[in-house]
Motif scaffolding. Structure first.
Motif, PDB file in Angstrom:
ATOM      1  N   ARG A  44       0.822  -1.207   0.000  1.00 17.24           N
ATOM      2  CA  ARG A  44       0.000   0.000   0.000  1.00 17.24           C
ATOM      3  C   ARG A  44       0.859   1.261   0.000  1.00 17.24           C
ATOM      4  N   CYS A  45       1.578   1.465  -1.084  1.00 16.06           N
ATOM      5  CA  CYS A  45       2.344   2.694  -1.228  1.00 16.06           C
ATOM      6  C   CYS A  45       2.009   3.330  -2.570  1.00 16.06           C
ATOM      7  N   LEU A  46       2.500   4.540  -2.757  1.00 10.58           N
ATOM      8  CA  LEU A  46       2.260   5.282  -3.993  1.00 10.58           C
ATOM      9  C   LEU A  46       3.557   5.400  -4.771  1.00 10.58           C
ATOM     10  N   TRP A  47       3.435   5.563  -6.076  1.00 14.72           N
ATOM     11  CA  TRP A  47       4.589   5.807  -6.940  1.00 14.72           C
ATOM     12  C   TRP A  47       4.472   7.218  -7.491  1.00 14.72           C
ATOM     13  N   LEU A  48       5.581   7.950  -7.461  1.00 11.66           N
ATOM     14  CA  LEU A  48       5.631   9.313  -7.962  1.00 11.66           C
ATOM     15  C   LEU A  48       6.722   9.410  -9.018  1.00 11.66           C
ATOM     16  N   TYR A  49       6.326   9.796 -10.235  1.00  8.34           N
ATOM     17  CA  TYR A  49       7.230   9.891 -11.381  1.00  8.34           C
ATOM     18  C   TYR A  49       7.294  11.325 -11.891  1.00  8.34           C
ATOM     19  N   THR A  50       8.443  11.709 -12.459  1.00  7.81           N
ATOM     20  CA  THR A  50       8.462  12.927 -13.263  1.00  7.81           C
ATOM     21  C   THR A  50       7.617  12.617 -14.492  1.00  7.81           C
ATOM     22  N   ILE A  51       7.097  13.632 -15.143  1.00  6.62           N
ATOM     23  CA  ILE A  51       6.215  13.412 -16.291  1.00  6.62           C
ATOM     24  C   ILE A  51       6.924  12.653 -17.410  1.00  6.62           C
ATOM     25  N   ASP A  52       8.216  12.919 -17.631  1.00 10.54           N
ATOM     26  CA  ASP A  52       8.952  12.219 -18.686  1.00 10.54           C
ATOM     27  C   ASP A  52       9.088  10.728 -18.383  1.00 10.54           C
ATOM     28  N   GLU A  53       9.414  10.403 -17.141  1.00 11.74           N
ATOM     29  CA  GLU A  53       9.527   8.987 -16.759  1.00 11.74           C
ATOM     30  C   GLU A  53       8.165   8.309 -16.823  1.00 11.74           C
ATOM     31  N   TRP A  54       7.135   9.008 -16.366  1.00  8.34           N
ATOM     32  CA  TRP A  54       5.794   8.441 -16.410  1.00  8.34           C
ATOM     33  C   TRP A  54       5.374   8.119 -17.837  1.00  8.34           C
ATOM     34  N   THR A  55       5.679   8.997 -18.766  1.00  6.23           N
ATOM     35  CA  THR A  55       5.297   8.775 -20.164  1.00  6.23           C
ATOM     36  C   THR A  55       5.878   7.461 -20.675  1.00  6.23           C
ATOM     37  N   LYS A  56       7.113   7.164 -20.329  1.00  6.60           N
ATOM     38  CA  LYS A  56       7.746   5.895 -20.737  1.00  6.60           C
ATOM     39  C   LYS A  56       7.020   4.700 -20.122  1.00  6.60           C
ATOM     40  N   VAL A  57       6.752   4.792 -18.826  1.00  3.04           N
ATOM     41  CA  VAL A  57       6.086   3.700 -18.118  1.00  3.04           C
ATOM     42  C   VAL A  57       4.673   3.496 -18.648  1.00  3.04           C
ATOM     43  N   GLU A  58       3.942   4.588 -18.780  1.00  2.00           N
ATOM     44  CA  GLU A  58       2.560   4.505 -19.250  1.00  2.00           C
ATOM     45  C   GLU A  58       2.493   3.870 -20.638  1.00  2.00           C
ATOM     46  N   HIS A  59       3.400   4.254 -21.516  1.00  2.00           N
ATOM     47  CA  HIS A  59       3.409   3.693 -22.874  1.00  2.00           C
ATOM     48  C   HIS A  59       3.592   2.171 -22.826  1.00  2.00           C
ATOM     49  N   LYS A  60       4.516   1.702 -22.002  1.00  2.00           N
ATOM     50  CA  LYS A  60       4.750   0.251 -21.889  1.00  2.00           C
ATOM     51  C   LYS A  60       3.515  -0.463 -21.366  1.00  2.00           C
ATOM     52  N   ILE A  61       2.860   0.124 -20.386  1.00  2.00           N
ATOM     53  CA  ILE A  61       1.680  -0.517 -19.795  1.00  2.00           C
ATOM     54  C   ILE A  61       0.516  -0.526 -20.777  1.00  2.00           C
ATOM     55  N   VAL A  62       0.276   0.590 -21.435  1.00  3.58           N
ATOM     56  CA  VAL A  62      -0.849   0.699 -22.360  1.00  3.58           C
ATOM     57  C   VAL A  62      -0.700  -0.273 -23.531  1.00  3.58           C
ATOM     58  N   GLU A  63       0.533  -0.568 -23.923  1.00  2.90           N
ATOM     59  CA  GLU A  63       0.783  -1.477 -25.036  1.00  2.90           C
ATOM     60  C   GLU A  63       0.531  -2.945 -24.688  1.00  2.90           C
ATOM     61  N   LEU A  64       0.385  -3.269 -23.418  1.00  9.68           N
ATOM     62  CA  LEU A  64       0.121  -4.656 -23.032  1.00  9.68           C
ATOM     63  C   LEU A  64      -1.263  -5.085 -23.516  1.00  9.68           C
ATOM     64  N   PRO A  65      -1.411  -6.343 -23.942  1.00  6.03           N
ATOM     65  CA  PRO A  65      -2.717  -6.818 -24.411  1.00  6.03           C
ATOM     66  C   PRO A  65      -3.765  -6.805 -23.296  1.00  6.03           C
ATOM     67  N   SER A  66      -4.900  -6.208 -23.568  1.00 10.15           N
ATOM     68  CA  SER A  66      -5.971  -6.090 -22.581  1.00 10.15           C
ATOM     69  C   SER A  66      -6.704  -7.395 -22.326  1.00 10.15           C
ATOM     70  N   PHE A  67      -6.540  -8.380 -23.193  1.00  8.83           N
ATOM     71  CA  PHE A  67      -7.243  -9.641 -22.997  1.00  8.83           C
ATOM     72  C   PHE A  67      -6.605 -10.496 -21.909  1.00  8.83           C
ATOM     73  N   ASN A  68      -5.408 -10.126 -21.478  1.00  5.62           N
ATOM     74  CA  ASN A  68      -4.757 -10.822 -20.381  1.00  5.62           C
ATOM     75  C   ASN A  68      -5.240 -10.180 -19.076  1.00  5.62           C
ATOM     76  N   PRO A  69      -5.858 -10.953 -18.192  1.00  6.99           N
ATOM     77  CA  PRO A  69      -6.417 -10.374 -16.962  1.00  6.99           C
ATOM     78  C   PRO A  69      -5.376  -9.661 -16.085  1.00  6.99           C
ATOM     79  N   GLU A  70      -4.166 -10.176 -16.029  1.00  6.58           N
ATOM     80  CA  GLU A  70      -3.125  -9.527 -15.221  1.00  6.58           C
ATOM     81  C   GLU A  70      -2.715  -8.190 -15.828  1.00  6.58           C
ATOM     82  N   HIS A  71      -2.639  -8.140 -17.144  1.00  6.95           N
ATOM     83  CA  HIS A  71      -2.317  -6.876 -17.817  1.00  6.95           C
ATOM     84  C   HIS A  71      -3.413  -5.850 -17.571  1.00  6.95           C
ATOM     85  N   GLN A  72      -4.649  -6.297 -17.667  1.00  3.70           N
ATOM     86  CA  GLN A  72      -5.773  -5.386 -17.470  1.00  3.70           C
ATOM     87  C   GLN A  72      -5.802  -4.856 -16.039  1.00  3.70           C
TER      88      GLN A  72
END
Length: 152
Positions: A44-72
């Motif tokens: 139960r903790c939070l993650w805090l990213y600079t916007i540039d780092e977040w953009t990299k992370v978000e892109h990787k996550i969004v690209e994961l297939p949504s049909f996989n329950p763990e990815h979703q």
């Protein structure tokens, strides 16, 4: 970029002061624009990213297939709870109420540098988790190839 730990106070409005030693680097990297979200594990903790780092992370996550329950689930927790926050002139960020509630934040938090991001823990959770981790026996099967190749 971010390493070390600091105890920080939360004010009555839920604002957290970023430790002074990080502020200049954050301003240089992203002009104070950051993203805060939930940790995607059962911790139960939070993650805090600079916007540039977040953009990299978000892109990787969004690209994961949504049909996989763990990815979703990862998308729902990490991207679905992401909030833009801006560091004010006093070096503070406002932690959204629902994120403070998730992480059991009250008056004191610990901010832990993780290289490309910070973890933000409630004081009680941080103390309890450290004690738990110190009591856990070493599991040799959990050591990955990357860890074996790490020379410290």
């Amino acid at each position: 970029m971010f390493r070390g730990s600091s105890s920080v106070a939360l004010d009555s409005k839920g604002r957290l002061a970023i430790p002074a030693r990080y502020r200049e680097a954050i301003l240089a990297a992203c002009n104070g624009s950051m993203v805060i979200t939930l940790n995607n594990t059962k911790e139960r903790c939070l993650w805090l990213y600079t916007i540039d780092e977040w953009t990299k992370v978000e892109h990787k996550i969004v690209e994961l297939p949504s049909f996989n329950p763990e990815h979703q689930k990862l998308k729902r927790f990490v991207v679905g709870h992401a909030n833009d926050v801006d560091m004010d002139s006093s070096g503070r960020i406002l932690l959204p109420a629902h994120l403070r509630e998730f992480a059991s934040m009250d008056k004191t938090a610990f901010i832990i540098g993780q290289g490309n991001k910070f973890e933000i823990w409630s004081k009680d959770q941080w103390i309890a988790k450290q004690a738990e981790w110190l009591e856990e026996p070493l599991d040799p099967s959990a050591i990955t190839l990357e860890m074996e190749q790490l020379s410290i």
